[in-house]
Design a protein around this motif. Structure first.
Motif, PDB file in Angstrom:
ATOM      1  N   GLN A  38       0.832  -1.205   0.000  1.00 54.74           N
ATOM      2  CA  GLN A  38       0.000   0.000   0.000  1.00 54.74           C
ATOM      3  C   GLN A  38       0.865   1.253   0.000  1.00 54.74           C
ATOM      4  O   GLN A  38       0.570   2.217  -0.709  1.00 54.74           O
ATOM      5  CB  GLN A  38      -0.927   0.010   1.218  1.00 54.74           C
ATOM      6  N   GLU A  39       1.934   1.225   0.788  1.00 51.40           N
ATOM      7  CA  GLU A  39       2.837   2.377   0.844  1.00 51.40           C
ATOM      8  C   GLU A  39       3.461   2.635  -0.519  1.00 51.40           C
ATOM      9  O   GLU A  39       3.529   3.776  -0.980  1.00 51.40           O
ATOM     10  CB  GLU A  39       3.931   2.135   1.878  1.00 51.40           C
ATOM     11  N   GLN A  41       2.240   1.773  -3.429  1.00 49.66           N
ATOM     12  CA  GLN A  41       1.190   2.250  -4.331  1.00 49.66           C
ATOM     13  C   GLN A  41       0.900   3.725  -4.086  1.00 49.66           C
ATOM     14  O   GLN A  41       0.710   4.499  -5.034  1.00 49.66           O
ATOM     15  CB  GLN A  41      -0.075   1.412  -4.171  1.00 49.66           C
ATOM     16  N   GLU A  42       0.866   4.136  -2.818  1.00 55.24           N
ATOM     17  CA  GLU A  42       0.641   5.542  -2.495  1.00 55.24           C
ATOM     18  C   GLU A  42       1.792   6.406  -3.002  1.00 55.24           C
ATOM     19  O   GLU A  42       1.574   7.507  -3.511  1.00 55.24           O
ATOM     20  CB  GLU A  42       0.466   5.715  -0.983  1.00 55.24           C
TER      21      GLU A  42
END
Length: 88
Positions: A38-39, A41-42
């Motif tokens: 997620q990190e 992707q962010e």
């Protein structure tokens, strides 16, 4: 695949399982990998957003849609002043 963890990493994983937050060490690691993904992707989304903004700014400059430096500096100073007031 074989993974070697640092002693403090092993302790952390064991603590998470002992506290009942996770059922197993594998579950802790799976959750950690989800958060890492997620990190990333962010980060990628942020990079793409910045690239788009830079492209938009370049296009504005090419069209002559620019502000004098004095105006920009005054706007930035006002934003900083407002941010300080909002914190107080």
């Amino acid at each position: 695949m074989s993974i070697t963890l640092q002693p403090e990493q092993e302790r952390f994983i064991q603590e998470q399982v002992a506290r009942g937050r996770f059922k197993s060490a594998n579950e802790v690691l799976a959750h950690a990998l989800i958060l890492l993904e997620q990190e990333y992707q962010e980060d990628e989304a942020w990079i793409e957003d910045v690239r788009q903004k830079v492209d938009e700014a370049r296009a504005e400059v090419e069209r002559g849609e620019v502000l004098p430096l004095e105006t920009v500096m005054a706007q930035l100073q006002e934003k900083f002043r407002q941010a300080r007031e909002d914190r107080a």
